[in-house]
Design a protein around this motif. Structure first.
Motif, PDB file in Angstrom:
ATOM      1  N   GLU A  67       0.834  -1.212   0.000  1.00 34.66           N
ATOM      2  CA  GLU A  67       0.000   0.000   0.000  1.00 34.66           C
ATOM      3  C   GLU A  67       0.862   1.253   0.000  1.00 34.66           C
ATOM      4  O   GLU A  67       0.546   2.233  -0.667  1.00 34.66           O
ATOM      5  CB  GLU A  67      -0.960   0.010   1.196  1.00 34.66           C
ATOM      6  CG  GLU A  67      -2.186  -0.836   0.960  1.00 34.66           C
ATOM      7  CD  GLU A  67      -3.343  -0.471   1.878  1.00 34.66           C
ATOM      8  OE1 GLU A  67      -3.561   0.725   2.156  1.00 34.66           O
ATOM      9  OE2 GLU A  67      -4.032  -1.401   2.314  1.00 34.66           O
ATOM     10  N   MET A  68       1.963   1.236   0.758  1.00 33.05           N
ATOM     11  CA  MET A  68       2.843   2.403   0.783  1.00 33.05           C
ATOM     12  C   MET A  68       3.505   2.622  -0.579  1.00 33.05           C
ATOM     13  O   MET A  68       3.584   3.753  -1.063  1.00 33.05           O
ATOM     14  CB  MET A  68       3.902   2.258   1.884  1.00 33.05           C
ATOM     15  CG  MET A  68       3.331   2.413   3.276  1.00 33.05           C
ATOM     16  SD  MET A  68       4.589   2.645   4.547  1.00 33.05           S
ATOM     17  CE  MET A  68       5.525   1.138   4.423  1.00 33.05           C
ATOM     18  N   ILE A  69       3.965   1.531  -1.199  1.00 28.63           N
ATOM     19  CA  ILE A  69       4.597   1.650  -2.522  1.00 28.63           C
ATOM     20  C   ILE A  69       3.592   2.164  -3.546  1.00 28.63           C
ATOM     21  O   ILE A  69       3.884   3.086  -4.313  1.00 28.63           O
ATOM     22  CB  ILE A  69       5.173   0.289  -2.971  1.00 28.63           C
ATOM     23  CG1 ILE A  69       6.337  -0.114  -2.072  1.00 28.63           C
ATOM     24  CG2 ILE A  69       5.619   0.343  -4.438  1.00 28.63           C
ATOM     25  CD1 ILE A  69       6.765  -1.567  -2.222  1.00 28.63           C
ATOM     26  N   THR A 123      -3.583   7.898   3.156  1.00 29.77           N
ATOM     27  CA  THR A 123      -3.008   6.559   3.286  1.00 29.77           C
ATOM     28  C   THR A 123      -2.256   6.408   4.602  1.00 29.77           C
ATOM     29  O   THR A 123      -2.330   5.350   5.245  1.00 29.77           O
ATOM     30  CB  THR A 123      -2.102   6.238   2.079  1.00 29.77           C
ATOM     31  OG1 THR A 123      -2.857   6.459   0.881  1.00 29.77           O
ATOM     32  CG2 THR A 123      -1.621   4.799   2.110  1.00 29.77           C
ATOM     33  N   ARG A 124      -1.544   7.462   5.011  1.00 30.14           N
ATOM     34  CA  ARG A 124      -0.872   7.414   6.323  1.00 30.14           C
ATOM     35  C   ARG A 124      -1.888   7.132   7.418  1.00 30.14           C
ATOM     36  O   ARG A 124      -1.694   6.266   8.270  1.00 30.14           O
ATOM     37  CB  ARG A 124      -0.165   8.753   6.625  1.00 30.14           C
ATOM     38  CG  ARG A 124       1.160   8.940   5.951  1.00 30.14           C
ATOM     39  CD  ARG A 124       1.961  10.085   6.564  1.00 30.14           C
ATOM     40  NE  ARG A 124       1.249  11.342   6.627  1.00 30.14           N
ATOM     41  CZ  ARG A 124       1.285  12.291   5.686  1.00 30.14           C
ATOM     42  NH1 ARG A 124       2.008  12.112   4.600  1.00 30.14           N
ATOM     43  NH2 ARG A 124       0.625  13.408   5.845  1.00 30.14           N
ATOM     44  N   HIS A 125      -2.997   7.867   7.395  1.00 32.31           N
ATOM     45  CA  HIS A 125      -4.046   7.705   8.411  1.00 32.31           C
ATOM     46  C   HIS A 125      -4.622   6.282   8.367  1.00 32.31           C
ATOM     47  O   HIS A 125      -4.794   5.624   9.412  1.00 32.31           O
ATOM     48  CB  HIS A 125      -5.149   8.741   8.207  1.00 32.31           C
ATOM     49  CG  HIS A 125      -6.302   8.566   9.125  1.00 32.31           C
ATOM     50  ND1 HIS A 125      -6.249   8.889  10.469  1.00 32.31           N
ATOM     51  CD2 HIS A 125      -7.551   8.056   8.904  1.00 32.31           C
ATOM     52  CE1 HIS A 125      -7.404   8.605  11.036  1.00 32.31           C
ATOM     53  NE2 HIS A 125      -8.214   8.090  10.110  1.00 32.31           N
ATOM     54  N   HIS A 126      -4.918   5.798   7.186  1.00 29.76           N
ATOM     55  CA  HIS A 126      -5.506   4.460   7.022  1.00 29.76           C
ATOM     56  C   HIS A 126      -4.588   3.375   7.582  1.00 29.76           C
ATOM     57  O   HIS A 126      -5.026   2.485   8.330  1.00 29.76           O
ATOM     58  CB  HIS A 126      -5.793   4.204   5.540  1.00 29.76           C
ATOM     59  CG  HIS A 126      -6.087   2.784   5.211  1.00 29.76           C
ATOM     60  ND1 HIS A 126      -7.250   2.142   5.584  1.00 29.76           N
ATOM     61  CD2 HIS A 126      -5.344   1.846   4.573  1.00 29.76           C
ATOM     62  CE1 HIS A 126      -7.215   0.888   5.185  1.00 29.76           C
ATOM     63  NE2 HIS A 126      -6.071   0.683   4.566  1.00 29.76           N
ATOM     64  N   LEU A 127      -3.294   3.442   7.228  1.00 36.64           N
ATOM     65  CA  LEU A 127      -2.362   2.402   7.665  1.00 36.64           C
ATOM     66  C   LEU A 127      -2.108   2.460   9.171  1.00 36.64           C
ATOM     67  O   LEU A 127      -2.013   1.427   9.831  1.00 36.64           O
ATOM     68  CB  LEU A 127      -1.048   2.517   6.889  1.00 36.64           C
ATOM     69  CG  LEU A 127      -1.150   2.203   5.391  1.00 36.64           C
ATOM     70  CD1 LEU A 127       0.172   2.461   4.699  1.00 36.64           C
ATOM     71  CD2 LEU A 127      -1.607   0.766   5.154  1.00 36.64           C
ATOM     72  N   LYS A 128      -2.025   3.663   9.719  1.00 39.37           N
ATOM     73  CA  LYS A 128      -1.827   3.783  11.166  1.00 39.37           C
ATOM     74  C   LYS A 128      -3.050   3.257  11.920  1.00 39.37           C
ATOM     75  O   LYS A 128      -2.914   2.586  12.939  1.00 39.37           O
ATOM     76  CB  LYS A 128      -1.571   5.248  11.551  1.00 39.37           C
ATOM     77  CG  LYS A 128      -0.199   5.744  11.144  1.00 39.37           C
ATOM     78  CD  LYS A 128      -0.084   7.189  11.589  1.00 39.37           C
ATOM     79  CE  LYS A 128       1.168   7.835  11.108  1.00 39.37           C
ATOM     80  NZ  LYS A 128       1.294   9.214  11.582  1.00 39.37           N
TER      81      LYS A 128
END
Length: 195
Positions: free
Chosen positions: A159-161, A183-188
């Motif tokens: 997801e980060m890539i 995406t930062r918020h979702h992954l955290k």
């Protein structure tokens, strides 16, 4: 004139450093004469250090992944695994990483091109990805009793890539920043739910 081993190593390091910048920026489309000129050497001097352009690219990709592993380990060098993983997400999905692909993760820089590179290069790339995935999987194991930390590590890294690759092609700066932030918020949030 023969140079001492220390001089040869310094020259090798300079060529490799310049190659890593060029490969992350331009993919495999790097010219050896131009590269050698940037470090103050002739094209012929290249073969004192590398067997071929493919050899150089493989060594450079391997080194890029090792450097990224060091960054990941630094983030995880904390008593709080969750904050370490969140720090890694913040660094990976940062505006600095988006605007400077030549300094960042080889996966985000090369993911769209790697399938067209030689098999030996694809293998080096895959091995580098496996290193990152293993380190992330081990961190997730510490964070949670989830039954499949390797699967979650794969989701996190891919997801980060994907997010970084997408953010780099967005022309509107604010929209690109929003994609990174979302995406930062979702992954955290995903990681917080594990702990």
């Amino acid at each position: 004139m023969r140079y001492n081993p220390e001089h040869k190593q310094k020259t090798y390091d300079k060529v490799l450093k310049e190659a890593m910048l060029a490969i992350r920026k331009n993919g495999s489309d790097i010219g050896i004469p131009k590269l050698m000129s940037k470090v103050g050497l002739t094209h012929g001097g290249f073969y004192a250090h590398f067997k071929s352009k493919e050899d150089l690219i493989n060594v450079a990709i391997e080194k890029m992944f090792l450097d990224r592993m060091e960054m990941l380990k630094e983030c995880l060098n904390t008593d709080d695994t969750l904050s370490g993983l969140e720090n890694y997400i913040d660094k990976y999905l940062s505006e600095k990483h988006r605007t400077h692909p030549e300094l960042g993760c080889p996966a985000a820089a090369l993911i769209t091109e790697i399938s067209r590179m030689p098999a030996s290069t694809q293998l080096v790339f895959e091995q580098g990805m496996d290193l990152l995935l293993l380190e992330l999987s081990n961190a997730i194991k510490q964070l949670s009793t989830t039954s499949n930390p390797a699967e979650l590590a794969t989701i996190l890294l891919t997801e980060m890539i994907g997010c970084m690759t997408f953010a780099r092609v967005i022309q509107n700066e604010e929209r690109a920043k929003q994609v990174l932030a979302t995406t930062r918020h979702h992954l955290k949030t995903m990681l917080q739910q594990l702990s």
